[in-house]
Scaffold this motif. Structure first.
Motif, short mmCIF file in Angstrom:
data_model
loop_
_atom_site.label_atom_id
_atom_site.label_comp_id
_atom_site.label_asym_id
_atom_site.label_seq_id
_atom_site.Cartn_x
_atom_site.Cartn_y
_atom_site.Cartn_z
N ARG A 179 3.42 35.37 -2.31
CA ARG A 179 2.56 34.98 -1.18
C ARG A 179 1.30 35.84 -1.13
O ARG A 179 0.20 35.33 -0.95
N VAL B 285 -7.34 36.03 11.49
CA VAL B 285 -5.90 36.29 11.51
C VAL B 285 -5.24 35.30 12.45
O VAL B 285 -5.70 35.09 13.56
N GLY C 196 0.68 34.40 11.35
CA GLY C 196 0.68 35.54 10.44
C GLY C 196 1.12 36.82 11.13
O GLY C 196 1.90 37.61 10.58
N THR D 233 4.55 38.99 10.32
CA THR D 233 4.53 40.43 10.06
C THR D 233 5.48 41.15 11.01
O THR D 233 6.24 42.03 10.60
N TYR E 24 5.65 33.76 7.06
CA TYR E 24 4.70 34.38 6.15
C TYR E 24 4.07 33.33 5.23
O TYR E 24 2.87 33.32 4.99
N ALA F 119 1.86 30.98 7.31
CA ALA F 119 0.55 31.62 7.52
C ALA F 119 -0.31 31.52 6.25
O ALA F 119 -1.52 31.30 6.34
N ALA F 120 0.31 31.68 5.09
CA ALA F 120 -0.44 31.56 3.83
C ALA F 120 -1.04 30.17 3.70
O ALA F 120 -2.20 30.01 3.30
N TYR G 253 -4.02 30.02 5.90
CA TYR G 253 -5.15 30.74 5.30
C TYR G 253 -5.77 29.91 4.18
O TYR G 253 -7.00 29.86 4.05
#
Length: 197
Positions: free
Chosen positions: A103, A125, A129, A133, A171, A174-175, A178
């Motif tokens: 990732r 952000v 994400g 985390t 995670y 979120a990738a 992005y």
């Protein structure tokens, strides 16, 4: 977003960065119950300060460009150091390391594309994400403490895996967010370039 360097949120992020080598030494060096407990405490503290630095930045109006770089850098460094250390110790399987490293590699390539093709230097952000985390920051100390024997350790290990599975799923989500941001920004930059030429 200001250019201030000395702020409370930046100090917390810097302290988190300084904790990484201490954590690694505790996990890979002494390997005693006491050192493991202190290392888990450092991880827990890193998770709390990760939440607190963002809260303070908004509350004290101390958002800065340095903070926007330091905070995610500290998060990624902690996650990378923890995953590697726990995999070396046999507490975490290597496939979990691969899922996180893969990732990070995809997001890093996307950021390189963004920097080369647009004027934008960083991505916004996402809440997903930050939640991912936070889940991973909870998962790691729980998995770490759950590696010991006993009923309590088994319950802690189950909780750790629950946070780890949620964290990995979020995670990767979120990738994808992005990557969508990068695609949209690159496309928008291409349209602007075509309009001005």
């Amino acid at each position: 977003m200001g250019d201030r360097i000395v702020t409370w949120p930046n100090a917390l992020s810097a302290a988190r960065l300084l904790g990484v080598p201490v954590f690694l030494w505790l996990v890979l060096g002494p390997r005693t119950a006491t050192s493991d407990l202190i290392a888990a405490g450092i991880l827990g503290l890193a998770g709390i300060t990760d939440w607190l630095d963002g809260k303070l930045a908004r509350m004290l109006n101390q958002q800065s460009r340095l903070g926007a770089l330091l905070d995610p850098a500290a998060d990624r460094l902690y996650i990378a150091a923890t995953v590697i250390a726990l995999a070396v110790r046999g507490i975490m399987p290597w496939w979990l390391f691969g899922a996180i490293a893969g990732r990070e590699l995809i997001v890093a390539v996307a950021l390189l594309v963004l920097q080369r093709r647009t004027v934008y230097g960083a991505l916004q952000v996402s809440f997903v994400g930050k939640t991912a985390t936070l889940c991973l920051m909870y998962a790691f100390p729980l998995l770490f403490l759950g590696a010991h024997s006993g009923t309590t350790a088994e319950v802690v290990r189950v909780l750790g895996w629950a946070f780890a599975i949620w964290g990995i799923a979020l995670y990767w989500w979120a990738a994808m967010l992005y990557l969508t941001q990068v695609r949209d920004l690159v496309r928008e930059s291409g349209m602007e370039g075509a309009a001005t030429s």
